[in-house]
Design a protein around this motif. Structure first.
Motif, PDB file in Angstrom:
ATOM      1  N   ARG A 172      -6.547   2.536 -13.183  1.00 12.92           N
ATOM      2  CA  ARG A 172      -5.668   2.586 -12.256  1.00 12.92           C
ATOM      3  C   ARG A 172      -6.020   3.493 -11.082  1.00 12.92           C
ATOM      4  N   ALA A 173      -6.512   4.820 -11.329  1.00  8.74           N
ATOM      5  CA  ALA A 173      -6.779   5.705 -10.510  1.00  8.74           C
ATOM      6  C   ALA A 173      -7.878   5.166  -9.216  1.00  8.74           C
ATOM      7  N   SER A 174      -8.749   4.163  -9.535  1.00 10.23           N
ATOM      8  CA  SER A 174      -9.843   3.698  -8.969  1.00 10.23           C
ATOM      9  C   SER A 174      -9.060   2.866  -7.566  1.00 10.23           C
ATOM     10  N   GLY A 175      -8.187   2.139  -8.087  1.00 10.14           N
ATOM     11  CA  GLY A 175      -7.281   1.348  -7.017  1.00 10.14           C
ATOM     12  C   GLY A 175      -8.202   0.037  -6.689  1.00 10.14           C
ATOM     13  N   ASN A 176      -9.372  -0.127  -7.090  1.00  8.27           N
ATOM     14  CA  ASN A 176     -10.322  -1.312  -6.945  1.00  8.27           C
ATOM     15  C   ASN A 176     -11.050  -1.574  -8.144  1.00  8.27           C
ATOM     16  N   ALA A 177     -10.275  -1.977  -9.340  1.00 11.90           N
ATOM     17  CA  ALA A 177     -11.076  -1.737 -10.767  1.00 11.90           C
ATOM     18  C   ALA A 177     -11.320  -3.037 -11.235  1.00 11.90           C
ATOM     19  N   SER A 178     -12.289  -3.384 -12.133  1.00  8.97           N
ATOM     20  CA  SER A 178     -12.616  -4.709 -12.786  1.00  8.97           C
ATOM     21  C   SER A 178     -13.182  -4.503 -14.134  1.00  8.97           C
ATOM     22  N   VAL A 179     -12.299  -5.132 -14.905  1.00 10.67           N
ATOM     23  CA  VAL A 179     -12.672  -5.497 -16.199  1.00 10.67           C
ATOM     24  C   VAL A 179     -13.193  -6.639 -16.606  1.00 10.67           C
ATOM     25  N   VAL A 180     -14.188  -6.785 -17.290  1.00 14.89           N
ATOM     26  CA  VAL A 180     -15.058  -7.996 -17.678  1.00 14.89           C
ATOM     27  C   VAL A 180     -15.099  -8.033 -19.206  1.00 14.89           C
ATOM     28  N   ASN A 181     -14.506  -9.111 -19.792  1.00 12.20           N
ATOM     29  CA  ASN A 181     -14.498  -9.090 -21.434  1.00 12.20           C
ATOM     30  C   ASN A 181     -15.630 -10.425 -21.736  1.00 12.20           C
ATOM     31  N   VAL A 182     -16.655  -9.641 -22.534  1.00  9.18           N
ATOM     32  CA  VAL A 182     -17.698 -10.687 -22.919  1.00  9.18           C
ATOM     33  C   VAL A 182     -17.308 -11.371 -23.947  1.00  9.18           C
ATOM     34  N   ASN A 183     -17.155 -12.758 -23.727  1.00  9.02           N
ATOM     35  CA  ASN A 183     -16.500 -13.715 -25.028  1.00  9.02           C
ATOM     36  C   ASN A 183     -17.713 -14.671 -25.228  1.00  9.02           C
ATOM     37  N   ALA A 184     -16.899 -15.707 -25.808  1.00 14.96           N
ATOM     38  CA  ALA A 184     -18.048 -16.998 -26.020  1.00 14.96           C
ATOM     39  C   ALA A 184     -17.400 -18.244 -25.908  1.00 14.96           C
ATOM     40  N   VAL A 185     -18.152 -19.450 -25.490  1.00  8.64           N
ATOM     41  CA  VAL A 185     -17.488 -20.854 -25.651  1.00  8.64           C
ATOM     42  C   VAL A 185     -16.877 -21.135 -26.773  1.00  8.64           C
ATOM     43  N   LEU A 186     -17.187 -20.446 -27.788  1.00  8.05           N
ATOM     44  CA  LEU A 186     -16.296 -20.696 -28.875  1.00  8.05           C
ATOM     45  C   LEU A 186     -14.891 -20.319 -28.768  1.00  8.05           C
ATOM     46  N   ALA A 187     -14.484 -19.719 -27.872  1.00  4.00           N
ATOM     47  CA  ALA A 187     -13.049 -19.237 -27.413  1.00  4.00           C
ATOM     48  C   ALA A 187     -12.301 -20.596 -27.077  1.00  4.00           C
ATOM     49  N   LYS A 188     -13.106 -21.770 -26.610  1.00  5.55           N
ATOM     50  CA  LYS A 188     -12.444 -22.790 -26.084  1.00  5.55           C
ATOM     51  C   LYS A 188     -13.064 -24.201 -26.993  1.00  5.55           C
ATOM     52  N   GLU A 189     -14.101 -23.995 -27.570  1.00  5.81           N
ATOM     53  CA  GLU A 189     -14.630 -24.979 -28.197  1.00  5.81           C
ATOM     54  C   GLU A 189     -15.076 -24.335 -29.726  1.00  5.81           C
ATOM     55  N   PRO A 190     -13.932 -24.296 -30.669  1.00  3.38           N
ATOM     56  CA  PRO A 190     -14.454 -23.705 -32.061  1.00  3.38           C
ATOM     57  C   PRO A 190     -15.284 -24.229 -32.753  1.00  3.38           C
TER      58      PRO A 190
END
Length: 257
Positions: free
Chosen positions: A126-144
């Protein structure tokens, strides 16, 4: 192109091998200050010393350990501008073989791997003011896959969570995006090739695997190819991208959205 990482700090969980390690190295090459963690001290030491690198042994399932990790980042670098939630693994089991403990362990790892680092890092982001979060996931999330039923379910939950977080945290200047992997050529596949003992070269075995899994590009991905996508989403140049998913899967995904 200058991606704008000079003076910025990024924390990458699970950075001692595979996609995490490739991301750490790419961010350092781009001029970022990087913190990373893993469960094995020896593996972290192999990354090598660097004046802009901070490492710590940490299990992301332990909130106290994660809080100490983030405290160490603040003391070393003074703040935090990016977070890559990468720690995790897959569980190759179908429903009939899964126990209640399997389900609890898988859900705890996947959700704790996002929630614990994010909760600990949120004040700094929050203090950054221009922050980014990337969650590394898998195509399994959409195609189990029925062969990875617990992992598929947990991945779908994290994809849903990521979308919700992108909306809630936007007012704090924090972007949240996902990178969904297909099959990536890491140590697990070389071990499986050796265990299969088919007599094929690794390249032949990999091509056959890609054909069996329906990968359009006919091969497994490379860790650095995933790191490119992660680094791009972390960059302040991607300041109008949030709540989205980038598939890095060689065309294995058949989902429209």
């Amino acid at each position: 192109m200058d991606l704008g990482f000079a003076g910025r700090t990024v924390l990458v969980t699970g950075g001692s091998s595979g996609v995490g390690l490739a991301t750490v190295r790419m961010l350092l090459d781009e001029g970022a200050r990087v913190a990373t963690c893993g469960r094995r001290a020896g593996a972290l030491q192999e990354i090598g010393p660097h004046e802009r690198l901070h490492t710590a042994v940490c299990d992301v399932r332990d909130p106290g350990a994660v809080a100490r990790l983030v405290d160490g980042v603040r003391e070393r670098f003074g703040g935090l501008d990016g977070l890559v939630n990468n720690a995790g693994q897959s569980r190759m089991k179908g429903f009939a073989a899964c126990t209640g403990e399997d389900w609890r362990d898988e859900l705890e790892l996947k959700f704790a791997g996002v929630l614990n680092p994010l909760q600990a890092a949120l004040p700094l982001l929050r203090a950054s003011g221009n922050a980014s979060v990337v969650n590394v996931n898998a195509v399994l999330a959409k195609e189990p896959s029925p062969r990875l039923i617990t992992t598929s379910a947990a991945r779908a939950g994290i994809l849903n969570l990521s979308k919700s977080l992108s909306t809630e945290l936007a007012a704090d200047g924090i972007r949240v995006n996902s990178v969904c992997l297909g099959l990536v050529d890491t140590g697990q596949w070389t071990r499986r090739h050796a265990a299969a003992a088919t007599g094929e070269s690794y390249q032949e075995w990999q091509a056959a695997l890609a054909a069996d899994r329906g990968i359009a590009l006919g091969r497994l991905g490379r860790a650095e190819e995933v790191a490119y996508a992660i680094t791009g989403l972390l960059s302040p140049r991607a300041s109008y991208i949030t709540g989205t998913t980038v598939d890095v899967c060689g065309g294995i995904s058949r989902a429209i959205a």
